[in-house]
Enzyme design. Sequence first.
Site, short mmCIF file in Angstrom:
data_model
loop_
_atom_site.label_atom_id
_atom_site.label_comp_id
_atom_site.label_asym_id
_atom_site.label_seq_id
_atom_site.Cartn_x
_atom_site.Cartn_y
_atom_site.Cartn_z
N HIS A 1 26.96 2.90 135.82
CA HIS A 1 27.67 1.87 136.61
C HIS A 1 29.00 1.50 135.95
O HIS A 1 29.48 0.37 136.09
CB HIS A 1 26.81 0.61 136.76
CG HIS A 1 25.43 0.84 137.30
ND1 HIS A 1 25.18 1.02 138.65
CD2 HIS A 1 24.24 0.92 136.67
CE1 HIS A 1 23.87 1.18 138.83
NE2 HIS A 1 23.29 1.14 137.64
N GLU B 1 29.71 4.80 139.23
CA GLU B 1 28.80 5.01 140.35
C GLU B 1 29.32 6.15 141.23
O GLU B 1 30.52 6.32 141.40
CB GLU B 1 28.66 3.72 141.15
CG GLU B 1 27.95 2.63 140.37
CD GLU B 1 27.60 1.42 141.22
OE1 GLU B 1 28.08 1.34 142.37
OE2 GLU B 1 26.85 0.56 140.73
N GLY C 1 16.59 0.25 137.21
CA GLY C 1 16.07 -1.11 137.14
C GLY C 1 16.52 -1.70 135.82
O GLY C 1 17.71 -1.64 135.49
N SER D 1 20.43 5.48 136.60
CA SER D 1 20.69 4.18 135.98
C SER D 1 19.84 4.02 134.71
O SER D 1 20.07 4.70 133.73
CB SER D 1 20.45 3.06 136.99
OG SER D 1 20.91 1.82 136.52
N ALA D 2 18.83 3.15 134.72
CA ALA D 2 17.98 2.99 133.54
C ALA D 2 17.33 4.31 133.15
O ALA D 2 17.13 4.59 131.96
CB ALA D 2 16.91 1.93 133.80
#
Length: 238
Positions: A159, A194, A90, A122-123
């Site tokens: 990413h 990714e 997020g 991700s985060a």
Amino acid sequence: MSKLLLLSNSTMPGTPFFAWPKSYIMQFLAGIEGKGLFIPFAAVTFSFDEYERIVKQAFSEMGFELSSFHQLKDKQRAIEEASFIAVGGGNSFALLSRMYEFNLLELVRKKVEDGTPYLGWSAGANLSCPTIKTTNDMPIVQPVSLDALNLVPFQINPHYHELKFEGQGGETRKDRLNEFLVLNPDKCVIGLPEGMLLERQDDKLTLKGNGEAKIYQANKVMQTIKAEADVSFLLAKG
């Protein structure tokens, strides 16, 4: 002791949530008993409840049970009793700000350093680093500090890509990471595309997935590394 699974992303375009890393997660958590703990604090445009629903379903299909941190009253006990910790993607600034709000960084760091598996995408992968300075996210809130969990001594850029759009006049991802290194020359950054992840088992660090990652260091040529490469040397770098 450290057992980490750090994913660039959760979902590839056109595929179900957590489809691509499913086999890696099942192997990583094999033999784990008891409930894991999910931290949904990176969610911004959707509710923690909705995030919990999606993640619980995905983990249930893999044979693992977890509870969401925001639903639990005794939050310190929840961390202490967790069989593994999962931190979702997020917005990295929202995630870190909320971690500080609940005084969770030191509790989670100690829990993971004592051997509890940590899974972040991700985060959640950014959170494992010394800071979140190499996130791609907009600083929509201001955390107390940019210092994060420091479970690995290097920075991650999830990413990661090297695209430059036609007519684009602004900086590329490569430009941004080199800017970071100009002002933080003692640091090392891994650009994680990714569909790729880093798995740490104590002193061993392995790149997995599909593609190639890039290692950025100040005053050095960018290094390309392929899937299944042993990148344990990164554990000795700041």
